[in-house]
Design an enzyme around this catalytic site. Sequence first.
Site, PDB file in Angstrom:
ATOM      1  N   CYS A 152       2.917   6.908  -5.319  1.00 51.31           N
ATOM      2  CA  CYS A 152       2.637   5.767  -5.191  1.00 51.31           C
ATOM      3  C   CYS A 152       1.027   5.534  -5.761  1.00 51.31           C
ATOM      4  O   CYS A 152       0.298   4.169  -5.317  1.00 51.31           O
ATOM      5  CB  CYS A 152       2.360   4.713  -4.091  1.00 51.31           C
ATOM      6  SG  CYS A 152       3.966   5.390  -3.000  1.00 51.31           S
ATOM      7  N   HIS A 285      -4.366  -0.915  -0.195  1.00 49.45           N
ATOM      8  CA  HIS A 285      -2.904   0.243  -0.636  1.00 49.45           C
ATOM      9  C   HIS A 285      -1.876  -0.556   0.863  1.00 49.45           C
ATOM     10  O   HIS A 285      -0.306  -1.016   0.986  1.00 49.45           O
ATOM     11  CB  HIS A 285      -2.741   1.651   0.262  1.00 49.45           C
ATOM     12  CG  HIS A 285      -2.159   2.253  -0.912  1.00 49.45           C
ATOM     13  ND1 HIS A 285      -1.330   2.175  -1.612  1.00 49.45           N
ATOM     14  CD2 HIS A 285      -1.155   3.042   0.540  1.00 49.45           C
ATOM     15  CE1 HIS A 285      -0.112   3.156  -1.344  1.00 49.45           C
ATOM     16  NE2 HIS A 285      -0.419   3.661  -0.455  1.00 49.45           N
ATOM     17  N   GLU A 296      -6.434   3.328   6.715  1.00 47.23           N
ATOM     18  CA  GLU A 296      -7.094   2.842   5.849  1.00 47.23           C
ATOM     19  C   GLU A 296      -8.277   1.653   6.206  1.00 47.23           C
ATOM     20  O   GLU A 296      -9.554   2.243   5.515  1.00 47.23           O
ATOM     21  CB  GLU A 296      -5.968   2.108   4.519  1.00 47.23           C
ATOM     22  CG  GLU A 296      -7.172   1.773   3.544  1.00 47.23           C
ATOM     23  CD  GLU A 296      -6.323   0.441   2.067  1.00 47.23           C
ATOM     24  OE1 GLU A 296      -6.222   0.419   0.703  1.00 47.23           O
ATOM     25  OE2 GLU A 296      -5.024   0.551   2.780  1.00 47.23           O
ATOM     26  N   LYS A 317       1.324  -5.671  -0.400  1.00 49.35           N
ATOM     27  CA  LYS A 317       2.769  -5.770  -0.157  1.00 49.35           C
ATOM     28  C   LYS A 317       3.047  -6.939  -0.114  1.00 49.35           C
ATOM     29  O   LYS A 317       4.312  -6.509   0.732  1.00 49.35           O
ATOM     30  CB  LYS A 317       2.670  -4.312   0.428  1.00 49.35           C
ATOM     31  CG  LYS A 317       2.433  -3.133  -0.766  1.00 49.35           C
ATOM     32  CD  LYS A 317       1.639  -1.575   0.123  1.00 49.35           C
ATOM     33  CE  LYS A 317       1.639  -1.258  -1.018  1.00 49.35           C
ATOM     34  NZ  LYS A 317       0.467  -1.249  -2.078  1.00 49.35           N
ATOM     35  N   HIS A 322       6.576  -3.048  -1.064  1.00 45.49           N
ATOM     36  CA  HIS A 322       5.776  -1.420  -2.015  1.00 45.49           C
ATOM     37  C   HIS A 322       6.210  -1.311  -3.624  1.00 45.49           C
ATOM     38  O   HIS A 322       7.751  -1.153  -2.848  1.00 45.49           O
ATOM     39  CB  HIS A 322       6.143  -0.367  -0.811  1.00 45.49           C
ATOM     40  CG  HIS A 322       5.210   0.554  -0.986  1.00 45.49           C
ATOM     41  ND1 HIS A 322       4.165   0.585  -2.460  1.00 45.49           N
ATOM     42  CD2 HIS A 322       5.072   1.760  -0.306  1.00 45.49           C
ATOM     43  CE1 HIS A 322       3.464   2.151  -2.768  1.00 45.49           C
ATOM     44  NE2 HIS A 322       3.689   2.662  -1.235  1.00 45.49           N
ATOM     45  N   PHE A 381       1.728   9.581  -0.795  1.00 42.39           N
ATOM     46  CA  PHE A 381       2.387  10.793  -0.325  1.00 42.39           C
ATOM     47  C   PHE A 381       1.522  11.878  -0.699  1.00 42.39           C
ATOM     48  O   PHE A 381       1.060  12.304  -2.445  1.00 42.39           O
ATOM     49  CB  PHE A 381       3.683  11.073  -0.675  1.00 42.39           C
ATOM     50  CG  PHE A 381       4.363  10.254   0.324  1.00 42.39           C
ATOM     51  CD1 PHE A 381       3.921   9.692   1.284  1.00 42.39           C
ATOM     52  CD2 PHE A 381       5.771  10.664   0.150  1.00 42.39           C
ATOM     53  CE1 PHE A 381       4.922   8.879   1.689  1.00 42.39           C
ATOM     54  CE2 PHE A 381       6.691   9.507   0.703  1.00 42.39           C
ATOM     55  CZ  PHE A 381       6.423   8.633   1.780  1.00 42.39           C
TER      56      PHE A 381
END
Length: 396
Positions: A152, A285, A296, A317, A322, A381
């Site tokens: 991502c 994010h 975050e 998002k 996403h 990830f």
Amino acid sequence: MTHSPRRVVVTGLGLVSSLALDREGTWSAMLAGRDGLGPLTRLHLPLEPAQIAGQVPLDPLRHQTLCERMALLALEEALGGFQPGGDPARIGVFQGAGTSVLPVAEAYLEDRLAGRRGRAAEPAHQGPCTVTDALARRLGAEGPRSTIMNACSSSLLALGQAWERLAAGELDLAVAGSAESLCRTTYGGFSSLKAVDSRKCRPFSHDRAGLNLGEGAVQLLLEPLDRALARGARIFAEVLGYGASMDAHHPTAPHPEGEGAARAMAMALRAGRRLPAEVDLVSAHGTATPANDGAECLAIRRALGPAADAVSVTSTKSQFGHTLGAAGALGAAAAILALRDQVVSPTLRLEEPDPLCDLDCTPLVAKERQVRVALVNAFAFGGNNVSLALQRWEGR
């Protein structure tokens, strides 16, 4: 990198989303508080508990995957009629890829399982670099081509690498971005991780339960400032620099205190020679997963210190879902338009914030404010963190 890097600016921005097939239509809808999330129709997955996704109203063509079609459409908008000239060896293409051409392989497998012959040539001739190569052909680019598959954070890392090559004086023009479409493999994978919400996602909310998946494309045209000024180009924003870090913590979960993410943000600010107090916006994010959003927000506080209280935070998002490999580029597009128009797009459905998310996360409605410097975050990830620093263009 030279000791005196060239300044790099964004002179084109193309955006294809589940809200609209162009930049201004998408941005207007974002500021109006609309989202592009709806019933899943791109894929037939009746056994999946989550049936919501952000889907672009386009289909693949006979000899063009959906990712290629979206990417080329975004590129044409970014170019805006500009036809790059000069040395083609000094034009580069940098793309982030996630699912890439998996839908083509899935369609072939579906044919074979159903007893049909299928078209083996299509998956055989498709690969992770297909979109990058299609964009390069359109531009006649003979410079470096980079296809980054870093989950991502892929497209934000592509933007950072494009900036690096331009700032070093190695290129005169670069196209950077990503295109992402839904596919069964990623949909099923995120579902098996119990990371997908059956309702519309709610970043930073106390009751957040996971993400929605989405698709879209963003392409940015990047040039050295001197060349952009010489040709009278429209300048959207300046790219100050980027930072990248690794958590080395867990295959899917972020570091609980956001240590690596904070380092990436601090690196981006150092690269851009900016102080935490100069940051006005963080395009987060913000996946709406239980683990990500709190970590975050902690990372933003760690990176910015007391200045975090004055920053606006937003998660795209909540409007697109996403978009995986394209998520960072989409977040960058939202930040660039916020810098241009001095307004921050909202985080939708943020009615009761999580106490861990104690920043101004721009709940429900867009917010007009001064935006001079923005950070864009993409955390993948494996703990692969990237942050990009951008600055408003004010003619000097």
